[in-house]
Design a protein around this motif. Structure first.
Motif, PDB file in Angstrom:
ATOM      1  N   MET A 114       0.841  -1.208   0.000  1.00 22.14           N
ATOM      2  CA  MET A 114       0.000   0.000   0.000  1.00 22.14           C
ATOM      3  C   MET A 114       0.875   1.256   0.000  1.00 22.14           C
ATOM      4  N   LEU A 115       1.908   1.251   0.907  1.00 23.83           N
ATOM      5  CA  LEU A 115       2.815   2.391   1.005  1.00 23.83           C
ATOM      6  C   LEU A 115       3.566   2.587  -0.314  1.00 23.83           C
ATOM      7  N   ALA A 116       4.008   1.436  -0.905  1.00 25.63           N
ATOM      8  CA  ALA A 116       4.757   1.503  -2.161  1.00 25.63           C
ATOM      9  C   ALA A 116       3.899   2.122  -3.254  1.00 25.63           C
ATOM     10  N   THR A 117       2.622   1.740  -3.306  1.00 23.29           N
ATOM     11  CA  THR A 117       1.728   2.265  -4.334  1.00 23.29           C
ATOM     12  C   THR A 117       1.549   3.769  -4.140  1.00 23.29           C
ATOM     13  N   ARG A 118       1.410   4.186  -2.854  1.00 25.81           N
ATOM     14  CA  ARG A 118       1.220   5.613  -2.576  1.00 25.81           C
ATOM     15  C   ARG A 118       2.449   6.410  -3.039  1.00 25.81           C
ATOM     16  N   THR A 119       3.630   5.846  -2.803  1.00 24.15           N
ATOM     17  CA  THR A 119       4.870   6.501  -3.198  1.00 24.15           C
ATOM     18  C   THR A 119       4.949   6.623  -4.721  1.00 24.15           C
ATOM     19  N   LEU A 120       4.548   5.574  -5.395  1.00 26.33           N
ATOM     20  CA  LEU A 120       4.550   5.589  -6.860  1.00 26.33           C
ATOM     21  C   LEU A 120       3.597   6.668  -7.381  1.00 26.33           C
ATOM     22  N   VAL A 121       2.435   6.758  -6.778  1.00 27.09           N
ATOM     23  CA  VAL A 121       1.450   7.773  -7.185  1.00 27.09           C
ATOM     24  C   VAL A 121       2.020   9.175  -6.958  1.00 27.09           C
ATOM     25  N   GLU A 122       2.698   9.362  -5.835  1.00 21.11           N
ATOM     26  CA  GLU A 122       3.300  10.680  -5.550  1.00 21.11           C
ATOM     27  C   GLU A 122       4.418  10.991  -6.550  1.00 21.11           C
ATOM     28  N   GLU A 123       5.197   9.961  -6.860  1.00 18.14           N
ATOM     29  CA  GLU A 123       6.289  10.133  -7.828  1.00 18.14           C
ATOM     30  C   GLU A 123       5.716  10.577  -9.190  1.00 18.14           C
ATOM     31  N   ILE A 124       4.625   9.939  -9.587  1.00 19.44           N
ATOM     32  CA  ILE A 124       3.989  10.296 -10.865  1.00 19.44           C
ATOM     33  C   ILE A 124       3.483  11.734 -10.811  1.00 19.44           C
ATOM     34  N   ALA A 125       2.896  12.129  -9.689  1.00 20.86           N
ATOM     35  CA  ALA A 125       2.372  13.498  -9.556  1.00 20.86           C
ATOM     36  C   ALA A 125       3.510  14.516  -9.694  1.00 20.86           C
ATOM     37  N   ASP A 126       4.666  14.237  -9.061  1.00 19.07           N
ATOM     38  CA  ASP A 126       5.814  15.154  -9.163  1.00 19.07           C
ATOM     39  C   ASP A 126       6.313  15.234 -10.605  1.00 19.07           C
ATOM     40  N   LEU A 127       6.437  14.065 -11.238  1.00 17.80           N
ATOM     41  CA  LEU A 127       6.923  14.031 -12.623  1.00 17.80           C
ATOM     42  C   LEU A 127       5.973  14.776 -13.560  1.00 17.80           C
ATOM     43  N   LYS A 128       4.691  14.617 -13.308  1.00 18.72           N
ATOM     44  CA  LYS A 128       3.696  15.309 -14.146  1.00 18.72           C
ATOM     45  C   LYS A 128       3.870  16.819 -14.059  1.00 18.72           C
ATOM     46  N   ARG A 129       4.111  17.308 -12.839  1.00 18.62           N
ATOM     47  CA  ARG A 129       4.325  18.758 -12.673  1.00 18.62           C
ATOM     48  C   ARG A 129       5.587  19.202 -13.408  1.00 18.62           C
ATOM     49  N   GLU A 130       6.689  18.443 -13.194  1.00 23.89           N
ATOM     50  CA  GLU A 130       7.967  18.798 -13.837  1.00 23.89           C
ATOM     51  C   GLU A 130       7.853  18.814 -15.356  1.00 23.89           C
ATOM     52  N   ARG A 131       7.158  17.833 -15.889  1.00 28.67           N
ATOM     53  CA  ARG A 131       7.057  17.675 -17.353  1.00 28.67           C
ATOM     54  C   ARG A 131       5.941  18.513 -17.966  1.00 28.67           C
ATOM     55  N   LYS A 150      -4.848  -3.562 -20.863  1.00 23.85           N
ATOM     56  CA  LYS A 150      -4.366  -3.924 -19.537  1.00 23.85           C
ATOM     57  C   LYS A 150      -2.836  -4.043 -19.474  1.00 23.85           C
ATOM     58  N   LEU A 151      -2.148  -3.752 -20.596  1.00 25.56           N
ATOM     59  CA  LEU A 151      -0.672  -3.766 -20.556  1.00 25.56           C
ATOM     60  C   LEU A 151      -0.126  -2.576 -19.774  1.00 25.56           C
ATOM     61  N   ASN A 152      -0.876  -1.483 -19.723  1.00 22.45           N
ATOM     62  CA  ASN A 152      -0.388  -0.296 -19.014  1.00 22.45           C
ATOM     63  C   ASN A 152      -0.464  -0.513 -17.505  1.00 22.45           C
ATOM     64  N   THR A 153       0.584  -0.073 -16.810  1.00 20.62           N
ATOM     65  CA  THR A 153       0.625  -0.178 -15.347  1.00 20.62           C
ATOM     66  C   THR A 153       1.111   1.148 -14.780  1.00 20.62           C
ATOM     67  N   LEU A 154       0.942   1.320 -13.466  1.00 19.87           N
ATOM     68  CA  LEU A 154       1.441   2.550 -12.833  1.00 19.87           C
ATOM     69  C   LEU A 154       2.959   2.675 -12.997  1.00 19.87           C
ATOM     70  N   GLU A 155       3.667   1.555 -12.887  1.00 22.64           N
ATOM     71  CA  GLU A 155       5.135   1.591 -13.038  1.00 22.64           C
ATOM     72  C   GLU A 155       5.500   2.104 -14.433  1.00 22.64           C
ATOM     73  N   LYS A 156       4.778   1.623 -15.446  1.00 22.11           N
ATOM     74  CA  LYS A 156       5.083   2.055 -16.819  1.00 22.11           C
ATOM     75  C   LYS A 156       4.703   3.520 -17.026  1.00 22.11           C
ATOM     76  N   VAL A 157       3.663   3.988 -16.332  1.00 21.85           N
ATOM     77  CA  VAL A 157       3.297   5.414 -16.413  1.00 21.85           C
ATOM     78  C   VAL A 157       4.449   6.240 -15.847  1.00 21.85           C
ATOM     79  N   ARG A 158       4.973   5.825 -14.688  1.00 23.77           N
ATOM     80  CA  ARG A 158       6.101   6.541 -14.080  1.00 23.77           C
ATOM     81  C   ARG A 158       7.305   6.542 -15.032  1.00 23.77           C
ATOM     82  N   ASP A 159       7.624   5.348 -15.582  1.00 21.46           N
ATOM     83  CA  ASP A 159       8.816   5.238 -16.422  1.00 21.46           C
ATOM     84  C   ASP A 159       8.705   6.083 -17.691  1.00 21.46           C
ATOM     85  N   CYS A 160       7.518   6.137 -18.271  1.00 19.96           N
ATOM     86  CA  CYS A 160       7.424   6.911 -19.527  1.00 19.96           C
ATOM     87  C   CYS A 160       7.490   8.405 -19.241  1.00 19.96           C
TER      88      CYS A 160
END
Ligand code: 13P
Ligand code: SF4
Length: 308
Positions: free
Chosen positions: A1-18, A270-280
């Protein structure tokens, strides 16, 4: 659960930067829909891509949808979390026979479903989605011969709704919807005798004949939410459950398994995942690149549809 929350936060930061926006189709996993800026059917997402004013579009859907967003945003970066997110309809409709048809029948009108490659769109006169296909076909003079491609079930449904003569249909099919057997819907109706049926027009005619409502993914969601009926059998990909349950929490929704995977999931979506969203968002790949001349030719049928 914590890992997923961190990933979501990471994506939010990247979205702002990009300066990125995340568009998600209804068939995406719930955790992707939860963080999307916009969730929609293919028409709504094409419109959302046109209105966007940042720098990067992360398209959580399939490749033809990301290509459409790129054609509408030639100077922006469009990324797709998994490059292999194709679509059986795209795979069923290569561009060479369409070019040959165009050469042989220059006076025919080619109506391409949005579920086509960008090269096929470049050969088309006008685009459509499951949401506006009837209106698009009705906008074409009745004396014209139409080639509708590539979905045979959507084509047959549109022909039935419009009563068009001279309507040729390409024989492609969706691996998810075309393999929903009427027999399994009959079983579901016996099991849930009070349920109404909503179906996507890519389903076989035998399934559509049993439906109380036929429409695009968003149209199904809006209809089921607004309707007084509180129990539905849903004949489309099960990702729509996310919005159905959020918007109509008191209602019951049942899904029917198809014969392709014995489920109701699109293997490409269903090939898309949160990890792949972060990586792209980090690498800005896989990135949609389209030859400029194809982009210019594909824009015309897309704009014609959006202007309707
Ligand atoms: P919608 O246009 O309803 O979003 O459908 C797209 C699709 O791929 C259906 O399988
Ligand atoms: Fe293509 Fe069917 Fe998947 Fe939609 S559900 S993206 S039509 S394979």
């Amino acid at each position: 659960m914590l890992a997923t929350r961190t990933l979501v936060e990471e994506i939010a930061d990247l979205k702002r930067e990009r300066r990125a926006i995340l568009l998600a189709h209804h068939y995406q996993e719930p955790e992707i829909q939860e963080i999307a800026d916009s969730i929609g059917d293919s028409l709504e997402l094409a419109r959302a891509a046109r209105k966007f004013d940042g720098e990067v579009i992360v398209f959580c859907g399939v490749r033809f949808m990301a290509e459409t967003a790129k054609v509408l945003n030639p100077n922006r970066t469009v990324v797709l979390p998994d490059w292999n997110a194709s679509c059986s309809l795209v795979d069923n409709c290569p561009v060479e026979p369409i070019r040959a048809y165009r050469r042989a029948h220059p006076d025919h009108v080619i109506v391409a479903y949005i579920n086509t490659s960008v090269e096929v769109k470049a050969e088309a006169d006008i685009l459509c989605t499951s949401r506006n296909a009837v209106d698009v076909v009705n906008s074409i003079p009745r004396d014209k011969t139409i080639l509708f491609l590539p979905d045979r079930n959507l084509g047959a449904w549109v022909q039935q709704k419009t009563g068009r003569p001279n309507f040729k249909i390409w024989q492609g099919a969706c691996v998810v919807h075309a393999t929903f057997p009427a027999r399994r819907l009959t079983e579901a109706k016996l099991k849930f005798p009070h349920a109404m049926v909503a179906a996507h027009p890519e389903c076989p005619p035998s399934v559509l004949a049993m439906a109380d409502f036929v429409g695009s993914t968003s149209a199904i969601i809006q209809h089921c939410v607004a309707s007084p009926a509180d129990e539905w059998i849903i004949m489309t990909e099960s990702g729509v459950r996310f919005s159905l349950e959020r918007l109509a929490p008191g209602k019951r929704f049942h899904f029917v398994a198809n014969e392709h995977c014995n489920c109701s999931e699109c293997p490409f979506m269903k090939l898309n995942t949160l990890e792949k969203v972060r990586d792209c968002l980090i690498d800005l790949t896989p990135r949609i690149e389209i030859a400029p001349e194809v982009m210019v030719r594909a824009l015309r049928p897309i704009e014609r549809m959006l202007a309707l």
